[in-house]
Write a protein that holds these residues in place. Structure first.
Motif, short mmCIF file in Angstrom:
data_model
loop_
_atom_site.label_atom_id
_atom_site.label_comp_id
_atom_site.label_asym_id
_atom_site.label_seq_id
_atom_site.Cartn_x
_atom_site.Cartn_y
_atom_site.Cartn_z
N ARG A 49 5.87 -37.83 -2.12
CA ARG A 49 5.33 -37.83 -3.55
C ARG A 49 6.55 -37.62 -4.63
O ARG A 49 6.39 -38.60 -5.59
N ASN A 50 7.35 -36.94 -4.46
CA ASN A 50 8.47 -36.74 -5.41
C ASN A 50 9.44 -38.41 -5.35
O ASN A 50 9.83 -38.68 -6.53
N THR A 51 9.61 -38.77 -4.40
CA THR A 51 10.13 -40.09 -4.62
C THR A 51 9.57 -41.27 -5.13
O THR A 51 10.21 -42.07 -5.93
N ALA A 52 8.07 -41.12 -4.94
CA ALA A 52 7.50 -41.97 -5.66
C ALA A 52 7.64 -41.90 -7.25
O ALA A 52 7.65 -42.97 -7.86
N GLU A 53 7.55 -40.83 -7.86
CA GLU A 53 7.74 -40.34 -8.97
C GLU A 53 9.28 -40.90 -9.36
O GLU A 53 9.34 -41.58 -10.84
N LEU A 54 10.16 -40.75 -8.59
CA LEU A 54 11.63 -41.20 -8.85
C LEU A 54 11.56 -42.51 -9.04
O LEU A 54 12.37 -43.22 -9.85
N ALA A 55 11.04 -43.56 -8.08
CA ALA A 55 10.83 -44.83 -8.21
C ALA A 55 10.24 -45.57 -9.50
O ALA A 55 10.90 -46.52 -10.03
N LEU A 56 9.08 -44.66 -10.15
CA LEU A 56 8.64 -45.23 -11.15
C LEU A 56 9.58 -45.12 -12.32
O LEU A 56 9.51 -45.74 -13.54
N SER A 57 10.24 -43.92 -12.27
CA SER A 57 11.21 -43.64 -13.30
C SER A 57 12.36 -44.48 -13.41
O SER A 57 13.14 -44.87 -14.52
N ASP A 58 12.69 -45.17 -12.20
CA ASP A 58 13.60 -46.24 -12.10
C ASP A 58 13.37 -47.57 -12.55
O ASP A 58 14.09 -48.47 -12.85
N GLU A 279 21.56 -38.30 -4.33
CA GLU A 279 21.91 -37.58 -5.66
C GLU A 279 21.05 -37.65 -6.75
O GLU A 279 20.95 -36.49 -7.60
N ARG A 280 20.47 -38.78 -7.12
CA ARG A 280 19.27 -38.86 -8.22
C ARG A 280 18.23 -37.93 -7.94
O ARG A 280 17.82 -37.34 -8.71
N ASP A 298 10.84 -47.47 -1.44
CA ASP A 298 10.78 -48.78 -1.45
C ASP A 298 9.58 -49.27 -1.62
O ASP A 298 9.14 -50.24 -2.14
N GLY A 299 8.27 -48.49 -1.03
CA GLY A 299 6.85 -48.77 -1.17
C GLY A 299 6.52 -48.94 -2.69
O GLY A 299 5.82 -49.72 -3.04
N THR A 300 6.97 -47.98 -3.39
CA THR A 300 6.38 -47.92 -4.63
C THR A 300 7.21 -48.99 -5.50
O THR A 300 6.56 -49.61 -6.35
N ILE A 301 8.31 -49.26 -5.21
CA ILE A 301 9.13 -50.44 -5.95
C ILE A 301 8.59 -51.76 -5.79
O ILE A 301 8.27 -52.60 -6.39
N LEU A 302 8.13 -51.92 -4.48
CA LEU A 302 7.39 -52.97 -3.91
C LEU A 302 6.15 -53.31 -4.67
O LEU A 302 5.87 -54.32 -5.17
#
Length: 319
Positions: A49-58, A279-280, A298-302
């Motif tokens: 869940r956290n990683t998805a949030e990071l992906a959207l911020s990127d 690190e991010r 990667d799934g979120t970025i996809l």
């Protein structure tokens, strides 16, 4: 004309969403996670869940909103979660994580025409409209066994968990050892009940008895690898001569810092890209993520990338 519906600018109002969301875009994408699965399942869910949030911020300007749904780690929980997400307008499902849950979600998604991009490592759950974005055991086994064979290892043993992952790993192990021209001396399957290592210890004793007959021992499960190495060494197996072989599951600090595993081999990608990601993540959430956190990223970025590049065809089977 009088019968025509009148919508606000931007199209029809979407259904109300129940539960947590990440992002504010107009295209809804579900992420099905074992939030109440307990233990490591809950930990994975939180990281994803956290990683998805990071992906959207990127991904600047991502036009997606992620609906986070709890599967409980079960097939029925995933079925209910997928149905809720689709009812709330999800056009794509990311997850679930575990094979049984993928089956539950797929049973609903397939009839609704919503594609699933799951994170399971069990290839058998993939089917038309159900895709896998994961680290597959077959790739790991092929890489490490072929490398060991090139380094002169010919006689192999394996200690595998007695579960679905173990079955998949065993099938790949048998195939790859045969392909490399090697021979399998022994395969032991163990059961774990919490922290009870009684059965694992008994299985390792059998491996130790034939230690002089093997060149390499395959231990794919990272959670037991340090214990396996220590136990075999204490039982008289010379780990200087008998090489321990791991899998991508070894890509965590507990394993990498375990002194008994010094000199063992495991397959994995170059660490530089992951370290920058980690690190991010740590800067944002306060802890270092496991290697598989990149799957949800990667799934979120996809999903965000397809919305930007493919328009209305974004999640079609052709795309």
């Amino acid at each position: 004309l009088a019968a025509m519906k009148r919508y606000p600018v931007g199209g029809p109002t979407q259904p109300a969403v129940r539960g947590e969301t990440v992002g504010t875009g107009s295209v809804r994408v579900a992420m099905l996670l074992p939030m109440t699965g307990g233990g490591s399942a809950t930990s994975i869910a939180s990281v994803f869940r956290n990683t998805a949030e990071l992906a959207l911020s990127d991904f600047q300007g991502a036009d997606i909103q992620i609906l986070v749904k709890d599967t409980g780690g079960t097939a029925e929980g995933a079925r209910v979660a997928a149905q809720a997400a689709i009812t709330e307008g999800a056009e794509l499902i990311l997850g679930p994580v575990f094979a049984p849950a993928v089956g539950g979600a797929a049973s609903v998604a397939r009839s609704s025409g919503v594609p699933v991009v799951a994170f399971s490592s069990d290839e058998s759950v993939a089917s038309r409209g159900v895709y896998l974005l994961s680290f597959l055991p077959r790739s790991d086994v092929s890489r490490v066994v072929s490398y060991a064979a090139r380094e002169g290892k010919r006689s192999f043993a394996a200690i595998l968990p007695d579960d679905t992952y173990g079955a998949v790993a065993e099938a790949a192990f048998r195939q790859e050892v045969g392909r490399a021209g090697g021979r399998i001396v022994a395969i032991e399957r163990y059961k774990l009940a919490g922290n009870d290592t009684t059965d694992l210890t008994a299985r390792l004793a059998k491996i130790a008895q034939i230690g002089s007959q093997v060149d390499a021992i395959f231990v794919p499960a990272g959670n037991v690898a340090p214990f396996v190495a220590q136990t075999l060494s204490s039982s008289g197996v010379n780990l200087g001569n008998v090489k321990l072989l791991g899998s991508g599951q070894w890509e965590n600090q507990q394993v990498l810092n375990a002194a008994p595993l010094t000199g063992a081999w495991y397959p994995g990608p170059d660490a530089s890209g992951f370290n920058a990601f980690a690190e991010r993540y740590q800067a944002k959430f306060g802890s270092r993520p496991p290697r598989n956190a990149t799957l949800a990223y990667d799934g979120t970025i996809l999903a965000a990338g397809l919305v930007r590049s493919a328009g209305q065809a974004r999640f079609s089977e052709r795309v």
